[in-house]
Design a protein around this motif. Structure first.
Motif, PDB file in Angstrom:
ATOM      1  N   TYR A   1       0.829  -1.211   0.000  1.00 54.82           N
ATOM      2  CA  TYR A   1       0.000   0.000   0.000  1.00 54.82           C
ATOM      3  C   TYR A   1       0.864   1.261   0.000  1.00 54.82           C
ATOM      4  CZ  TYR A   1      -3.682   3.242   1.582  1.00 54.82           C
ATOM      5  OH  TYR A   1      -4.570   4.276   1.688  1.00 54.82           O
ATOM      6  N   TRP A   2       0.533   2.210  -0.854  1.00 50.54           N
ATOM      7  CA  TRP A   2       1.212   3.508  -0.917  1.00 50.54           C
ATOM      8  C   TRP A   2       0.242   4.532  -1.470  1.00 50.54           C
ATOM      9  CZ3 TRP A   2       2.330   6.913  -4.961  1.00 50.54           C
ATOM     10  CH2 TRP A   2       3.290   7.898  -4.699  1.00 50.54           C
ATOM     11  N   LYS A   3       0.076   5.661  -0.790  1.00 50.47           N
ATOM     12  CA  LYS A   3      -0.836   6.693  -1.253  1.00 50.47           C
ATOM     13  C   LYS A   3      -0.185   8.068  -1.124  1.00 50.47           C
ATOM     14  CE  LYS A   3      -4.535   4.602  -2.633  1.00 50.47           C
ATOM     15  NZ  LYS A   3      -5.679   4.234  -1.820  1.00 50.47           N
ATOM     16  N   ASP A   4      -0.325   8.829  -2.193  1.00 45.34           N
ATOM     17  CA  ASP A   4       0.020  10.248  -2.162  1.00 45.34           C
ATOM     18  C   ASP A   4      -1.281  10.993  -1.912  1.00 45.34           C
ATOM     19  OD1 ASP A   4       0.699  12.870  -2.547  1.00 45.34           O
ATOM     20  OD2 ASP A   4       1.593  12.611  -4.517  1.00 45.34           O
ATOM     21  N   VAL A   5      -1.439  11.513  -0.687  1.00 43.04           N
ATOM     22  CA  VAL A   5      -2.698  12.180  -0.315  1.00 43.04           C
ATOM     23  C   VAL A   5      -2.593  13.672  -0.646  1.00 43.04           C
ATOM     24  CG1 VAL A   5      -3.479  10.505   1.369  1.00 43.04           C
ATOM     25  CG2 VAL A   5      -1.860  12.260   2.078  1.00 43.04           C
ATOM     26  N   GLY A   6      -2.369  13.958  -1.908  1.00 37.83           N
ATOM     27  CA  GLY A   6      -2.061  15.315  -2.323  1.00 37.83           C
ATOM     28  C   GLY A   6      -3.247  16.148  -2.730  1.00 37.83           C
ATOM     29  N   THR A   7      -4.444  15.561  -2.799  1.00 40.55           N
ATOM     30  CA  THR A   7      -5.644  16.317  -3.155  1.00 40.55           C
ATOM     31  C   THR A   7      -6.699  16.119  -2.070  1.00 40.55           C
ATOM     32  OG1 THR A   7      -6.685  14.494  -4.371  1.00 40.55           O
ATOM     33  CG2 THR A   7      -5.178  15.926  -5.611  1.00 40.55           C
ATOM     34  N   ILE A   8      -7.715  16.985  -2.064  1.00 35.79           N
ATOM     35  CA  ILE A   8      -8.802  16.856  -1.091  1.00 35.79           C
ATOM     36  C   ILE A   8      -9.464  15.490  -1.211  1.00 35.79           C
ATOM     37  CG2 ILE A   8     -11.105  17.698  -0.485  1.00 35.79           C
ATOM     38  CD1 ILE A   8      -8.930  19.528   0.550  1.00 35.79           C
ATOM     39  N   GLU A   9      -9.752  15.048  -2.438  1.00 35.02           N
ATOM     40  CA  GLU A   9     -10.427  13.769  -2.648  1.00 35.02           C
ATOM     41  C   GLU A   9      -9.560  12.601  -2.207  1.00 35.02           C
ATOM     42  OE1 GLU A   9     -13.090  10.783  -3.711  1.00 35.02           O
ATOM     43  OE2 GLU A   9     -13.439  12.932  -3.436  1.00 35.02           O
ATOM     44  N   SER A  10      -8.256  12.585  -2.586  1.00 34.95           N
ATOM     45  CA  SER A  10      -7.380  11.469  -2.218  1.00 34.95           C
ATOM     46  C   SER A  10      -7.140  11.425  -0.710  1.00 34.95           C
ATOM     47  CB  SER A  10      -6.051  11.548  -2.970  1.00 34.95           C
ATOM     48  OG  SER A  10      -5.322  12.709  -2.612  1.00 34.95           O
TER      49      SER A  10
END
Length: 424
Positions: free
Chosen positions: A242-251
């Protein structure tokens, strides 16, 4: 001085402008995540879990909250005389004029003295704004076994997504022969995660040579192409977790919501790979008679008198009787008044929502001021905001600062509108 095997340089100075008011007054790595954590807790915890006990944290944009959170590194067992965690801000060097960090590689170049003082054989470069668990020691083993000069962690993405990333083209042994920065027509799906292990003497030379050519030296744009052209040995290290770039409001919203699944893909409860954070000793959470909590994360110190469903609630949040919170993120020390309805909303820390407030109804109209940031139906309330009693707020709205009833037309704020009383 005895040579260290590997130290970490953690780039944590990003503004995170696509998170809108959530990063007004704080760097993106300092944004809360999962109720009790902050985004930077994940790479910091990865370091100590991987046996990396020397971490330089490079700060720049709005660093106060981040610095306070990291402190001397006690939660991560990084409060050490030999190594530990060190905050590295832009600074004046040798009487010269100081400069802001103007690129990812420039930030490392400006702190070469710190790296030299720790005398490492290898340096791992990390980003402070991604959500993941990764054993960097396994990546280092790969680096050494392949006699690499550079190892780049990559994710396999769809070809449709690949144009958003730096793409590594590699042979059957994962040796990289070409790098493309956000190509229109990608040749492979190996996307860079922005995680690099360098043999230090090779990186040191590349930083010095590139600084002569580019004052804004960047790893993707300059260092990686330079080392490829120089004949250095670059390999792709495939990461399949698992890897997430939480760079936007939606993400950001979606990554938080994933945590409340019965079997979340990203598990915060594993004993063998804990995520550590700097949190005060708080009283236990309290759920009153008649209250309801369904499929939600509730942090310490909360008082729940109303109804919470499919939500992530930070520490010391009060949700009053009759209030309904659905599909939302409420950050620490916030207050939700009686009979309020909060639907698909992000409320930043220290905010007050009045009684009988309704947030999240109406049409999904993009925000008229920043349609590229607020466009997926999520309304965002900035830190320290106040929403008065008896008002209705639509979708993709932004509230930031203390507001009064007079600021809402007939007690309403239509979808896509904003009320901002504090400088963003």
């Amino acid at each position: 001085m005895r040579k260290k095997e590997m130290i970490a340089m953690l780039l944590a100075g990003g503004q995170g402008s696509r998170l809108g008011v959530l990063t007004s007054g704080k760097a993106k790595p300092a944004v809360a995540f999962g109720g009790k954590y902050r985004i930077i807790d994940f790479p910091m915890s990865n370091c100590i879990n991987s046996g990396v006990d020397t971490v330089g944290v490079l700060t720049q944009y709005q660093p106060l909250l981040l610095n306070q959170h990291i402190g001397i590194g006690i939660p991560w067992d990084l409060d050490r005389k030999n190594g530990g965690v060190t905050i590295l801000a832009p600074h004046v060097k040798d009487g010269e004029q100081g400069d802001w960090y103007s690129g990812t590689a420039d930030a490392i170049y400006q702190n070469m003295d710190y790296i030299d003082a720790n005398n490492p054989e290898y340096v791992i470069i990390l980003s402070g704004d991604h959500i993941y668990k990764m054993d960097y020691s396994k990546m280092l083993e790969f680096h050494k076994s392949n006699s690499c000069d550079v190892t780049i962690a990559v994710l396999e993405v769809t070809l449709e997504e690949a144009s958003r990333f730096g793409i590594m083209n590699a042979d059957e042994n994962d040796k990289i022969y070409e790098f493309e920065e956000k190509p229109e027509k990608p040749k492979s799906n190996l996307a860079s995660m922005g995680i690099y292990i360098f043999t230090w003497d090779k990186l040191r030379n590349a930083l010095i040579e590139n600084h002569k050519l580019h004052s804004d030296s960047d790893f993707g744009k300059h260092i990686i192409p330079y080392m490829l052209n120089n004949g250095d040995s670059l390999y792709a290290y495939r990461f399949k977790d698992y890897w997430k770039d939480v760079g936007t409001i939606e993400s950001y919203w979606a990554a938080n919501m994933e945590l409340i699944k019965t079997l979340p893909e990203f598990n915060l409860y594993e004993d063998f790979w804990k995520i550590y954070t700097n949190s005060d000793n708080q009283p236990p959470q309290y759920t009153a008679e008649g209250a309801s909590v369904k499929r939600s994360l509730i942090s310490e110190g909360c008082e729940i008198y109303g109804n919470v469903e499919n939500s992530v609630i930070g520490g010391n949040v009060v949700i009053e009787e009759g209030a309904v919170v659905k599909g939302s993120i409420i950050m620490e020390n916030s207050y939700i008044g009686k009979n309020a309805v909060i639907d698909r909303c992000i409320i930043d820390q220290n905010s007050v929502i009045g009684a009988n407030v309704n947030i999240g109804g109406g049409e999904n109209t993009p925000n008229e001021d920043k349609p590229k940031i607020y466009n997926t139906g999520i309304t965002v309330i900035g830190s320290g905001s106040v929403v008065p009693d008896d008002v209705s707020i639509g979708k993709n709205c932004v509230i930031f600062g203390e507001t009064s009833k007079e600021m809402y037309n007939d007690g309403k704020l239509e979808s896509g509108k904003s009320v901002i009383t504090r400088e963003v």
